[in-house]
Write a protein that holds these residues in place. Structure first.
Motif, PDB file in Angstrom:
ATOM      1  N   VAL A 230      44.539  45.144  34.693  1.00 30.88           N
ATOM      2  CA  VAL A 230      43.835  43.876  34.900  1.00 30.88           C
ATOM      3  C   VAL A 230      42.336  44.121  35.037  1.00 30.88           C
ATOM      4  O   VAL A 230      41.500  43.400  34.456  1.00 30.88           O
ATOM      5  CB  VAL A 230      44.402  43.148  36.129  1.00 30.88           C
ATOM      6  CG1 VAL A 230      43.559  41.914  36.464  1.00 30.88           C
ATOM      7  CG2 VAL A 230      45.850  42.754  35.906  1.00 30.88           C
ATOM      8  N   ARG A 231      41.951  45.134  35.784  1.00 30.65           N
ATOM      9  CA  ARG A 231      40.528  45.442  35.958  1.00 30.65           C
ATOM     10  C   ARG A 231      39.875  45.812  34.638  1.00 30.65           C
ATOM     11  O   ARG A 231      38.764  45.368  34.321  1.00 30.65           O
ATOM     12  CB  ARG A 231      40.363  46.578  36.955  1.00 30.65           C
ATOM     13  CG  ARG A 231      40.584  46.170  38.412  1.00 30.65           C
ATOM     14  CD  ARG A 231      40.315  47.340  39.332  1.00 30.65           C
ATOM     15  NE  ARG A 231      38.936  47.816  39.164  1.00 30.65           N
ATOM     16  CZ  ARG A 231      38.499  49.000  39.580  1.00 30.65           C
ATOM     17  NH1 ARG A 231      39.349  49.849  40.154  1.00 30.65           N
ATOM     18  NH2 ARG A 231      37.239  49.354  39.410  1.00 30.65           N
ATOM     19  N   GLU A 232      40.566  46.640  33.843  1.00 29.45           N
ATOM     20  CA  GLU A 232      39.999  47.024  32.550  1.00 29.45           C
ATOM     21  C   GLU A 232      39.785  45.806  31.655  1.00 29.45           C
ATOM     22  O   GLU A 232      38.817  45.733  30.880  1.00 29.45           O
ATOM     23  CB  GLU A 232      40.938  48.017  31.855  1.00 29.45           C
ATOM     24  CG  GLU A 232      40.996  49.382  32.531  1.00 29.45           C
ATOM     25  CD  GLU A 232      42.013  50.294  31.871  1.00 29.45           C
ATOM     26  OE1 GLU A 232      42.632  49.865  30.873  1.00 29.45           O
ATOM     27  OE2 GLU A 232      42.206  51.426  32.356  1.00 29.45           O
ATOM     28  N   PHE A 233      40.714  44.845  31.744  1.00 29.08           N
ATOM     29  CA  PHE A 233      40.585  43.651  30.910  1.00 29.08           C
ATOM     30  C   PHE A 233      39.399  42.792  31.339  1.00 29.08           C
ATOM     31  O   PHE A 233      38.676  42.229  30.500  1.00 29.08           O
ATOM     32  CB  PHE A 233      41.897  42.852  30.982  1.00 29.08           C
ATOM     33  CG  PHE A 233      41.881  41.591  30.169  1.00 29.08           C
ATOM     34  CD1 PHE A 233      42.143  41.630  28.810  1.00 29.08           C
ATOM     35  CD2 PHE A 233      41.599  40.365  30.752  1.00 29.08           C
ATOM     36  CE1 PHE A 233      42.131  40.463  28.039  1.00 29.08           C
ATOM     37  CE2 PHE A 233      41.581  39.202  30.002  1.00 29.08           C
ATOM     38  CZ  PHE A 233      41.842  39.248  28.651  1.00 29.08           C
ATOM     39  N   PHE A 234      39.180  42.652  32.663  1.00 25.94           N
ATOM     40  CA  PHE A 234      38.149  41.738  33.156  1.00 25.94           C
ATOM     41  C   PHE A 234      36.805  42.421  33.407  1.00 25.94           C
ATOM     42  O   PHE A 234      35.824  41.733  33.721  1.00 25.94           O
ATOM     43  CB  PHE A 234      38.620  41.060  34.453  1.00 25.94           C
ATOM     44  CG  PHE A 234      39.603  39.949  34.214  1.00 25.94           C
ATOM     45  CD1 PHE A 234      39.180  38.692  33.806  1.00 25.94           C
ATOM     46  CD2 PHE A 234      40.962  40.159  34.404  1.00 25.94           C
ATOM     47  CE1 PHE A 234      40.089  37.675  33.590  1.00 25.94           C
ATOM     48  CE2 PHE A 234      41.878  39.137  34.194  1.00 25.94           C
ATOM     49  CZ  PHE A 234      41.442  37.887  33.781  1.00 25.94           C
ATOM     50  N   ASP A 235      36.723  43.732  33.288  1.00 25.05           N
ATOM     51  CA  ASP A 235      35.445  44.428  33.535  1.00 25.05           C
ATOM     52  C   ASP A 235      34.320  43.917  32.623  1.00 25.05           C
ATOM     53  O   ASP A 235      33.201  43.656  33.107  1.00 25.05           O
ATOM     54  CB  ASP A 235      35.625  45.932  33.354  1.00 25.05           C
ATOM     55  CG  ASP A 235      35.989  46.609  34.674  1.00 25.05           C
ATOM     56  OD1 ASP A 235      35.671  46.038  35.735  1.00 25.05           O
ATOM     57  OD2 ASP A 235      36.598  47.693  34.645  1.00 25.05           O
TER      58      ASP A 235
END
Length: 471
Positions: free
Chosen positions: A332-337
């Motif tokens: 999720v973090r990689e997607f929203f970074d």
């Protein structure tokens, strides 16, 4: 025949089984009683002949001890008539005296009319006495008692006709009473079955009366704590689940109609206005692009409602598997970074691996994506959004926090309602938080808004922890 019995009602089947079981029980009990009584009657007959024979033999021996054997025989001759006469005629008593050569010296009664052969064991003195049944003609055997006396063998004999009659009378009583007992047993079994099955009849009547419009009727319970109460509780639980599904369908239909009515009306009006007169190709293009945008928005809303309905139905057991929550949050973090970087927001995570729960990875990804997306939407530039995960007892607690304006107190109770957009929710359908809530519930967890201490909002997700993961 088996098929016909299978079509009977439960009450009729219980009555037949109850009657059959009681029939077998009564029959076995009757046979045991009959056997015991018959044995006792036969013992009484044997005891009677032994008492009569031994008493007469003792008197004969006493006479022979004081007088000669001839005088004892004369005494016995004088006693035979009165002895045979004072015994009931149906016993048909007989008495005789046999010498050592097997000749009959004296005989009276049945032993005078139909004497059985003399046992050679008694004649040679190898046996002192015996009792046995002998058949001398007729319907019933006789009991013969023989004993050694001075000068020969003294025998007494009685008929078993009376005792056989008593045994037959007992048998007739059993045979005549058994059908009557079975009829009363069947009637009693039917009444008991009806009484026992009355709660089931109530359940059936209640179930038949329930339809899609009925949301308040429940199967009645007898409060007896028996298996029927357990069945009623199971059925009521099933009815609750069915009502929940019906209510979700109704809510989905109502929400869909409500949310789609406005854009459909706008599209219809825009198309009607466009068709009122001739337009240039550029004007038609502008209208079609606007219609296409609205259609995409509607499709997004419908997809969100369908996914919400799916999540409300719960997570199927076959989809459950050990999932490392840290890995899901990393994704999720990689997607929203990139989105966070464009807005100048720091997306920070505080957690360690493994953090294992039982669930479905794509559902959990949707849950945390909705929360992070919501946080990035409200977080101001140059602030940060934090994802912090902790183990607390048997739970994994995940907090998603932002430094935005927060949620007004009067709206905090509405944020999980469908299509509730809030003050900053001009766009979208307001399904992100309701979807996240249903996913958490489907995993046996919870989603709640923590009390506001400073600016911003913090959402807490609590999911059951798997102690011994097998990834």
């Amino acid at each position: 025949m088996a098929t016909d019995i299978g079509k009977l009602s439960i009450g009729a089947k219980l009555t037949l089984r109850y009657t059959a079981a009681l029939t077998v029980t009564i029959t076995v009990a009757a046979l045991v009683v009959y056997t015991q009584v018959a044995s006792r009657i036969n013992r009484e007959a044997t005891l009677l002949i032994e008492v009569e024979g031994r008493g007469l033999a003792d008197q004969f021996r006493e006479q022979a001890a004081h007088d000669s054997s001839g005088a004892a025989a004369q005494w016995l001759k004088s006693r035979m008539g009165p002895i045979v006469g004072q015994i009931e005629s149906d016993l048909d008593l007989g008495v005789d005296l046999i010498d050592r050569d097997g000749r009959t010296l004296l005989a009276s009664g049945s032993l005078h009319r139909t004497p059985p052969p003399v046992s050679h064991h008694m004649l040679n003195g190898s046996r002192e006495e015996f009792v046995r049944a002998v058949n001398v003609g007729g319907l019933h055997p006789y009991l013969l008692y023989a004993t050694q006396v001075p000068g020969g063998v003294l025998r007494t004999m009685i008929s078993t006709r009376r005792y056989a009659g008593n045994i037959q009378q007992i048998r007739d009583v059993f045979l005549l009473s058994l059908p009557i007992v079975l009829v009363f047993t069947a009637l009693l079994g039917w009444l008991l079955a009806r009484g026992s099955l009355y709660p089931i009849a109530q359940m059936t009547a209640t179930a038949r009366s329930i339809d899609g419009e009925d949301t308040n009727t429940y199967v009645p319970r007898s409060n007896s704590g028996d298996e029927l109460d357990s069945l009623a509780e199971t059925l009521n639980g099933m009815l609750d689940r069915i009502r929940g599904s019906v209510l979700r369908m109704r809510r989905f239909n109502a929400n869909a109609a409500h949310e789609l009515r406005t854009p459909l009306t706008a599209i219809s009006n825009e198309v009607e206005v466009t068709l009122e007169r001739e337009r240039t190709s550029d004007e038609y293009r502008v209208v079609l692009e606007d219609v296409l945008l609205r259609v995409h928005q509607m499709a997004s809303g419908v997809e969100g409602m369908l996914r919400l309905s799916q999540f409300e139905a719960g997570l199927p057991v076959e989809l459950r598997q050990p999932v490392d929550l840290a890995a899901v949050i990393d994704t999720v973090r990689e997607f929203f970074d990139p989105l966070a970087a464009d807005k100048g927001i720091e997306l920070r995570g505080e957690y360690h691996s493994p953090l294992v729960v039982n669930g479905e990875p794509s559902w959990l990804h949707q849950l945390f994506s909705n929360l992070v997306s919501n946080a990035l939407k409200h977080a101001p530039p140059q602030s940060r959004v934090e994802i912090r995960v902790d183990k607390v007892g048997e739970w994994i607690e995940t907090r998603v926090s932002d430094r935005g304006p927060g949620i007004p107190q009067d709206q905090r109770g509405k944020i999980f309602e469908r299509f509730e957009r809030g003050t900053a929710g001009e766009h979208g359908y307001g399904l992100g938080l309701p979807i996240a809530l249903e996913i958490a519930r489907a995993h046996g967890g919870q989603l709640e808004l923590e009390p506001a201490e400073n600016k911003g909002a913090t959402f807490l997700v609590r999911l059951p922890l798997v102690r011994e993961p097998t990834l």
